[in-house]
Design an enzyme around this catalytic site. Structure first.
Site, PDB file in Angstrom:
ATOM      1  N   ARG A   1     -10.578  -3.358   4.978  1.00  0.00           N
ATOM      2  CA  ARG A   1     -10.374  -3.430   6.531  1.00  0.00           C
ATOM      3  C   ARG A   1      -9.654  -1.975   6.638  1.00  0.00           C
ATOM      4  NH1 ARG A   1      -6.765  -8.742   7.546  1.00  0.00           N
ATOM      5  NH2 ARG A   1      -5.837  -8.009   5.472  1.00  0.00           N
TER       6      ARG A   1
ATOM      7  N   LYS B   1       2.364   1.839  -5.054  1.00  0.00           N
ATOM      8  CA  LYS B   1       3.170   1.313  -6.277  1.00  0.00           C
ATOM      9  C   LYS B   1       2.192   1.570  -7.585  1.00  0.00           C
ATOM     10  CE  LYS B   1       3.849  -2.459  -4.226  1.00  0.00           C
ATOM     11  NZ  LYS B   1       3.149  -2.222  -2.907  1.00  0.00           N
TER      12      LYS B   1
ATOM     13  N   GLN C   1       2.626  -6.116  -2.845  1.00  0.00           N
ATOM     14  CA  GLN C   1       2.987  -5.972  -1.364  1.00  0.00           C
ATOM     15  C   GLN C   1       4.212  -5.305  -1.158  1.00  0.00           C
ATOM     16  OE1 GLN C   1       1.994  -9.525  -2.503  1.00  0.00           O
ATOM     17  NE2 GLN C   1       0.155  -8.871  -2.296  1.00  0.00           N
TER      18      GLN C   1
ATOM     19  N   ASN D   1      -4.598 -10.870  -3.754  1.00  0.00           N
ATOM     20  CA  ASN D   1      -4.364 -10.253  -2.373  1.00  0.00           C
ATOM     21  C   ASN D   1      -3.968  -8.936  -2.545  1.00  0.00           C
ATOM     22  OD1 ASN D   1      -1.704 -11.168  -3.434  1.00  0.00           O
ATOM     23  ND2 ASN D   1      -1.032 -11.585  -1.482  1.00  0.00           N
TER      24      ASN D   1
ATOM     25  N   GLY E   1      -3.697  -4.952  -3.999  1.00  0.00           N
ATOM     26  CA  GLY E   1      -4.911  -3.869  -4.559  1.00  0.00           C
ATOM     27  C   GLY E   1      -4.220  -2.847  -4.730  1.00  0.00           C
ATOM     28  N   HIS E   2      -4.283  -2.477  -6.130  1.00  0.00           N
ATOM     29  CA  HIS E   2      -3.665  -1.258  -6.516  1.00  0.00           C
ATOM     30  C   HIS E   2      -4.619  -0.310  -7.209  1.00  0.00           C
ATOM     31  CE1 HIS E   2       0.073  -4.073  -7.127  1.00  0.00           C
ATOM     32  NE2 HIS E   2       0.197  -3.535  -6.122  1.00  0.00           N
TER      33      HIS E   2
ATOM     34  N   ASP F   1       0.699  -1.232   0.168  1.00  0.00           N
ATOM     35  CA  ASP F   1       0.034   0.064  -0.052  1.00  0.00           C
ATOM     36  C   ASP F   1       0.884   1.383   0.002  1.00  0.00           C
ATOM     37  OD1 ASP F   1      -2.212  -1.465   0.272  1.00  0.00           O
ATOM     38  OD2 ASP F   1      -1.957  -1.811   2.428  1.00  0.00           O
ATOM     39  N   GLU F   2       1.969   1.220  -0.728  1.00  0.00           N
ATOM     40  CA  GLU F   2       2.962   2.507  -0.755  1.00  0.00           C
ATOM     41  C   GLU F   2       2.486   3.444  -1.590  1.00  0.00           C
ATOM     42  OE1 GLU F   2       4.243  -0.786  -0.983  1.00  0.00           O
ATOM     43  OE2 GLU F   2       5.302  -1.129   0.652  1.00  0.00           O
TER      44      GLU F   2
ATOM     45  N   THR G   1       1.740  14.013  -5.449  1.00  0.00           N
ATOM     46  CA  THR G   1       0.917  14.637  -4.774  1.00  0.00           C
ATOM     47  C   THR G   1      -0.392  14.503  -4.594  1.00  0.00           C
ATOM     48  OG1 THR G   1       0.924  16.367  -6.593  1.00  0.00           O
ATOM     49  CG2 THR G   1       2.788  16.489  -5.253  1.00  0.00           C
TER      50      THR G   1
END
Ligand code: IMP
Length: 373
Positions: free
Chosen positions: A269, A16, A190, A38, A40-41, A13-14, A363
């Protein structure tokens, strides 16, 4: 032409997906090499949000060939759903390639994951049990669609027939692509701290998410890698269980969650939130041989008076440095000269801690809201 790699420096979740979508303009191939649905982008173009899970994040660019590499695991039902959601098989004809050696997630794997993965907080998509079958050499692979009639009773004729035309030897495809001068971007899913070997075991995913997987999960060799981009948020989030040293289980964490929209793309979640972990970032940059760092979600800190970064994890309690915020809206900026001094200072500090230059910042979630520094 060699290949470039985008990797997550933290717990997934960075951002990517956005980075890969932005970069895809300049690439002919975008390749997933680990994990499955698994992931999610989230991709946002002209205000329109799209999520991809198993498909590579290059799909919104019509010129991009999208590859699901041999290191991935595939849930045929979910992949078909995703293909349909993005326009159906005709849209992907000739530009989606699935490795014959990618392993199949079966309903039994999902059942097992939902029961055994609870204490880790897995996504429940069958990922761990499928990789277990792979390593136990009892797994099923995409190529088994060709000659295993039992698979028809699991997935049905329609699903199998829809996916079959996309199955190929993607290792050969990519080697030929590179030989012919194509630009290839390898998209990690991930992040390093979820890596089965280098992450916070056992609270990890069941694949390698670090640089080695970009090779084993595609069939490219190390000489074919040109540049490794590491992606980090300006703070940290985690979904699922497991250690999180810089977690802010307080008003700060709540603010980060609310302002950052920190809810899992795959499971819905709420994400746990905290400050950036400097030593961990530095370690992961080294581990992956990162050449350039990309920092996302700085705009979420726009209204923070004080921003903290953990600089030491060796004490019982993490040690932080505090930086003064900028109290100005930076969301959507595309011009470096408009960035507040304190934001640029934070970016410089992150680069120094990581020991890697920060070359891009994002940004906002929007595709082109990116500044090259
Ligand atoms: P699994 O990958 O479903 O087995 O889940 C193992 C751990 O990795 C859980 O903590 C998940 O929440 C986490 N995880 C898996 N995929 C992602 C992702 O794409 N982003 C963030 N966390 C993930």
């Amino acid at each position: 032409m060699p290949a470039d790699v985008v990797l997550g420096m933290s717990l997934g979740d960075e951002g990517k997906g956005k980075v890969v979508d932005y970069f895809s303009e300049c690439y002919d191939y975008v390749v997933r090499f680990n994990g499955g649905n698994n992931a999610g982008h989230t991709l946002t173009v002209n205000g329109r949000k799209t999520s991809v899970h198993a498909l590579p994040s290059g799909i919104l660019h019509p010129h991009v060939n999208n590859v699901i590499g041999n290191g991935c695991v595939v849930d045929p039902f979910q992949l078909v759903k995703e293909i349909e959601m993005h326009g159906g098989p005709s849209v992907f004809k000739g530009r989606l390639f699935i490795s014959h050696a990618a392993h199949l997630i079966t309903p039994t794997h999902i059942y097992e994951d939902k029961n055994s993965g609870k204490n880790i907080g897995t996504t429940g998509k069958g990922i761990g049990p499928t990789y277990s079958s792979k390593m136990a050499r009892t797994g099923l692979r995409m190529e088994d669609f060709e000659n295993d009639s039992v698979l028809e009773s699991i997935y049905g004729k329609e699903t199998i027939n829809l996916l079959k035309p996309f199955i190929t030897d993607t290792k050969n495809l990519l080697q030929l692509a590179i030989k012919s001068g194509a630009n290839v971007l390898l998209e990690g899913a991930q992040g390093s701290m979820l890596d089965i070997d280098h992450g916070t075991y056992p609270y990890v995913t069941s694949s390698n998410c670090t640089i080695g997987a970009a090779l084993t999960g595609t069939g490219l060799n190390h000489k074919q890698i040109r540049k490794v981009y590491g992606v980090t948020k300006a703070y940290t989030t985690r979904v699922g269980e497991g250690p999180f040293l810089t977690e802010q289980n307080n008003e700060i964490g709540n603010r980060l969650r609310e302002l950052g929209g920190e809810v899992g793309t795959t499971t819905g979640r709420p994400r746990r939130c905290g400050w950036l972990n400097g030593p961990e970032l530095r370690q992961n940059c080294l581990l992956n041989g990162v050449d350039e760092l990309i920092v996302t979600k700085l705009d979420i800190l726009d209204s923070f008076d004080k921003i903290q970064i953990c600089v030491s994890t060796s004490e019982p309690e993490p040690i932080y440095i505090s930086l003064i915020g900028w109290n100005t809206q930076t969301k959507g900026l595309r011009d470096k000269s408009k960035l507040p001094k304190n934001l640029l200072n934070l970016v410089e500090v992150i680069g120094k801690i990581a020991n890697i230059p920060v070359t891009f910042i994002s940004t906002s979630p929007e595709r082109n809201d990116v500044i090259k520094l």
